[in-house]
Design a protein around this motif. Structure first.
Motif, PDB file in Angstrom:
ATOM      1  N   ARG A   1       2.282  14.606   9.079  1.00 37.52           N
ATOM      2  CA  ARG A   1       2.581  13.215   9.409  1.00 37.52           C
ATOM      3  C   ARG A   1       1.976  12.350   8.323  1.00 37.52           C
ATOM      4  O   ARG A   1       0.839  12.551   7.918  1.00 37.52           O
ATOM      5  CB  ARG A   1       1.996  12.834  10.771  1.00 37.52           C
ATOM      6  N   ILE A   2       2.762  11.387   7.851  1.00 36.90           N
ATOM      7  CA  ILE A   2       2.312  10.492   6.791  1.00 36.90           C
ATOM      8  C   ILE A   2       2.597   9.063   7.246  1.00 36.90           C
ATOM      9  O   ILE A   2       3.720   8.748   7.642  1.00 36.90           O
ATOM     10  CB  ILE A   2       2.993  10.832   5.438  1.00 36.90           C
ATOM     11  N   GLY A   3       1.561   8.229   7.242  1.00 43.85           N
ATOM     12  CA  GLY A   3       1.739   6.866   7.704  1.00 43.85           C
ATOM     13  C   GLY A   3       0.438   6.092   7.679  1.00 43.85           C
ATOM     14  O   GLY A   3      -0.468   6.402   6.902  1.00 43.85           O
ATOM     15  N   PHE A   4       0.338   5.109   8.566  1.00 44.76           N
ATOM     16  CA  PHE A   4      -0.797   4.197   8.581  1.00 44.76           C
ATOM     17  C   PHE A   4      -1.266   3.975  10.016  1.00 44.76           C
ATOM     18  O   PHE A   4      -0.499   4.135  10.963  1.00 44.76           O
ATOM     19  CB  PHE A   4      -0.408   2.849   7.968  1.00 44.76           C
ATOM     20  N   SER A   5      -2.532   3.570  10.136  1.00 45.86           N
ATOM     21  CA  SER A   5      -3.088   3.217  11.435  1.00 45.86           C
ATOM     22  C   SER A   5      -4.112   2.097  11.239  1.00 45.86           C
ATOM     23  O   SER A   5      -4.544   1.841  10.117  1.00 45.86           O
ATOM     24  CB  SER A   5      -3.747   4.424  12.097  1.00 45.86           C
ATOM     25  N   VAL A   6      -4.483   1.470  12.331  1.00 48.57           N
ATOM     26  CA  VAL A   6      -5.491   0.414  12.251  1.00 48.57           C
ATOM     27  C   VAL A   6      -6.885   1.022  12.343  1.00 48.57           C
ATOM     28  O   VAL A   6      -7.061   2.129  12.850  1.00 48.57           O
ATOM     29  CB  VAL A   6      -5.286  -0.656  13.352  1.00 48.57           C
ATOM     30  N   ALA A   7      -7.871   0.290  11.865  1.00 45.03           N
ATOM     31  CA  ALA A   7      -9.259   0.756  11.908  1.00 45.03           C
ATOM     32  C   ALA A   7      -9.674   1.023  13.354  1.00 45.03           C
ATOM     33  O   ALA A   7      -9.323   0.269  14.263  1.00 45.03           O
ATOM     34  CB  ALA A   7     -10.179  -0.280  11.282  1.00 45.03           C
TER      35      ALA A   7
ATOM     36  N   TYR B   1       0.854  -1.186   0.000  1.00 41.90           N
ATOM     37  CA  TYR B   1       0.000   0.000   0.000  1.00 41.90           C
ATOM     38  C   TYR B   1       0.886   1.231   0.000  1.00 41.90           C
ATOM     39  O   TYR B   1       1.816   1.329   0.799  1.00 41.90           O
ATOM     40  CB  TYR B   1      -0.909  -0.002   1.230  1.00 41.90           C
ATOM     41  N   MET B   2       0.600   2.175  -0.915  1.00 39.44           N
ATOM     42  CA  MET B   2       1.423   3.374  -1.032  1.00 39.44           C
ATOM     43  C   MET B   2       0.541   4.580  -1.263  1.00 39.44           C
ATOM     44  O   MET B   2      -0.482   4.493  -1.929  1.00 39.44           O
ATOM     45  CB  MET B   2       2.393   3.258  -2.197  1.00 39.44           C
ATOM     46  N   PHE B   3       0.944   5.703  -0.700  1.00 42.03           N
ATOM     47  CA  PHE B   3       0.342   6.963  -1.084  1.00 42.03           C
ATOM     48  C   PHE B   3       1.370   8.072  -0.972  1.00 42.03           C
ATOM     49  O   PHE B   3       2.428   7.897  -0.366  1.00 42.03           O
ATOM     50  CB  PHE B   3      -0.951   7.270  -0.303  1.00 42.03           C
ATOM     51  N   GLU B   4       1.064   9.191  -1.600  1.00 43.39           N
ATOM     52  CA  GLU B   4       1.991  10.322  -1.685  1.00 43.39           C
ATOM     53  C   GLU B   4       1.325  11.596  -1.181  1.00 43.39           C
ATOM     54  O   GLU B   4       0.117  11.738  -1.241  1.00 43.39           O
ATOM     55  CB  GLU B   4       2.398  10.581  -3.135  1.00 43.39           C
ATOM     56  N   VAL B   5       2.172  12.509  -0.731  1.00 42.74           N
ATOM     57  CA  VAL B   5       1.745  13.880  -0.437  1.00 42.74           C
ATOM     58  C   VAL B   5       2.777  14.811  -1.045  1.00 42.74           C
ATOM     59  O   VAL B   5       3.944  14.452  -1.191  1.00 42.74           O
ATOM     60  CB  VAL B   5       1.608  14.166   1.074  1.00 42.74           C
ATOM     61  N   LYS B   6       2.334  16.001  -1.417  1.00 45.52           N
ATOM     62  CA  LYS B   6       3.252  17.017  -1.921  1.00 45.52           C
ATOM     63  C   LYS B   6       3.213  18.200  -0.976  1.00 45.52           C
ATOM     64  O   LYS B   6       2.136  18.709  -0.645  1.00 45.52           O
ATOM     65  CB  LYS B   6       2.870  17.472  -3.333  1.00 45.52           C
ATOM     66  N   ILE B   7       4.380  18.636  -0.539  1.00 42.92           N
ATOM     67  CA  ILE B   7       4.493  19.803   0.319  1.00 42.92           C
ATOM     68  C   ILE B   7       4.418  21.018  -0.605  1.00 42.92           C
ATOM     69  O   ILE B   7       5.333  21.255  -1.396  1.00 42.92           O
ATOM     70  CB  ILE B   7       5.819  19.802   1.117  1.00 42.92           C
ATOM     71  N   ILE B   8       3.332  21.766  -0.541  1.00 36.45           N
ATOM     72  CA  ILE B   8       3.151  22.896  -1.458  1.00 36.45           C
ATOM     73  C   ILE B   8       3.498  24.223  -0.824  1.00 36.45           C
ATOM     74  O   ILE B   8       3.713  25.212  -1.526  1.00 36.45           O
ATOM     75  CB  ILE B   8       1.723  22.951  -2.029  1.00 36.45           C
ATOM     76  N   GLU B   9       3.577  24.264   0.511  1.00 36.97           N
ATOM     77  CA  GLU B   9       3.924  25.513   1.177  1.00 36.97           C
ATOM     78  C   GLU B   9       4.593  25.184   2.499  1.00 36.97           C
ATOM     79  O   GLU B   9       4.186  24.262   3.198  1.00 36.97           O
ATOM     80  CB  GLU B   9       2.662  26.343   1.426  1.00 36.97           C
TER      81      GLU B   9
ATOM     82  N   GLU C   1      -0.622   3.631  20.091  1.00 34.45           N
ATOM     83  CA  GLU C   1       0.090   2.380  19.799  1.00 34.45           C
ATOM     84  C   GLU C   1      -0.317   1.827  18.436  1.00 34.45           C
ATOM     85  O   GLU C   1       0.367   0.996  17.869  1.00 34.45           O
ATOM     86  CB  GLU C   1      -0.227   1.339  20.879  1.00 34.45           C
ATOM     87  N   ASP C   2      -1.460   2.293  17.926  1.00 36.03           N
ATOM     88  CA  ASP C   2      -2.026   1.762  16.685  1.00 36.03           C
ATOM     89  C   ASP C   2      -1.592   2.530  15.444  1.00 36.03           C
ATOM     90  O   ASP C   2      -2.159   2.351  14.381  1.00 36.03           O
ATOM     91  CB  ASP C   2      -3.560   1.772  16.771  1.00 36.03           C
ATOM     92  N   HIS C   3      -0.593   3.391  15.571  1.00 38.20           N
ATOM     93  CA  HIS C   3      -0.110   4.220  14.453  1.00 38.20           C
ATOM     94  C   HIS C   3       1.349   3.922  14.164  1.00 38.20           C
ATOM     95  O   HIS C   3       2.113   3.577  15.048  1.00 38.20           O
ATOM     96  CB  HIS C   3      -0.191   5.704  14.795  1.00 38.20           C
ATOM     97  N   ILE C   4       1.701   4.152  12.918  1.00 32.42           N
ATOM     98  CA  ILE C   4       3.108   4.146  12.504  1.00 32.42           C
ATOM     99  C   ILE C   4       3.231   5.217  11.420  1.00 32.42           C
ATOM    100  O   ILE C   4       2.434   5.251  10.484  1.00 32.42           O
ATOM    101  CB  ILE C   4       3.561   2.746  12.019  1.00 32.42           C
ATOM    102  N   CYS C   5       4.196   6.144  11.586  1.00 30.07           N
ATOM    103  CA  CYS C   5       4.268   7.256  10.633  1.00 30.07           C
ATOM    104  C   CYS C   5       5.625   7.950  10.683  1.00 30.07           C
ATOM    105  O   CYS C   5       6.431   7.718  11.574  1.00 30.07           O
ATOM    106  CB  CYS C   5       3.162   8.268  10.908  1.00 30.07           C
ATOM    107  N   PHE C   6       5.818   8.820   9.696  1.00 25.57           N
ATOM    108  CA  PHE C   6       6.948   9.748   9.647  1.00 25.57           C
ATOM    109  C   PHE C   6       6.368  11.147   9.728  1.00 25.57           C
ATOM    110  O   PHE C   6       5.258  11.390   9.246  1.00 25.57           O
ATOM    111  CB  PHE C   6       7.714   9.607   8.326  1.00 25.57           C
ATOM    112  N   ASP C   7       7.105  12.092  10.310  1.00 28.93           N
ATOM    113  CA  ASP C   7       6.628  13.473  10.302  1.00 28.93           C
ATOM    114  C   ASP C   7       7.580  14.358   9.509  1.00 28.93           C
ATOM    115  O   ASP C   7       8.663  13.939   9.105  1.00 28.93           O
ATOM    116  CB  ASP C   7       6.367  14.005  11.717  1.00 28.93           C
TER     117      ASP C   7
END
Length: 101
Positions: free
Chosen positions: A36-42, A4-12, A52-58
């Protein structure tokens, strides 16, 4: 399961010193913006990194997992496209990994 992949663009990216100069003298600098970009459980809380249910980078380059913070990457910059990949493919040698591009 799969990848699973997704992207974000820093525009400002605002500099707190610039925003306080516009707002007037005597005011304290505005807080830095944070992505913050990452994943979490439902069913987990919506703000990534606080559970505890998150994993991400900021955007400061910090990796968040199990309520712990670890320096992991460079800061995100303006006009940069950030991608995060979660690999749950059991046949992959990189099974159960999170990658930042």
């Amino acid at each position: 399961a799969g990848r699973y992949m997704f992207e974000v663009k820093i525009i400002e990216a605002l500099n707190p010193a610039e925003s306080s100069a516009v707002a007037g003298r005597g005011r304290s600098p505005a807080p830095r913006q944070l992505v913050r970009i990452g994943f979490s459980v439902a069913g987990s809380p919506l703000v990534l990194g606080d559970s505890e249910d998150h994993i991400c980078f900021d955007s400061e380059g910090t990796f968040h997992a199990s309520k712990k913070k670890t320096p992991a990457a460079q800061r995100f910059t303006r006009d940069q496209i950030i991608a995060v990949v979660l690999n749950l493919d059991a046949k992959s040698p990189n099974h159960n990994t999170l990658s930042l591009f």
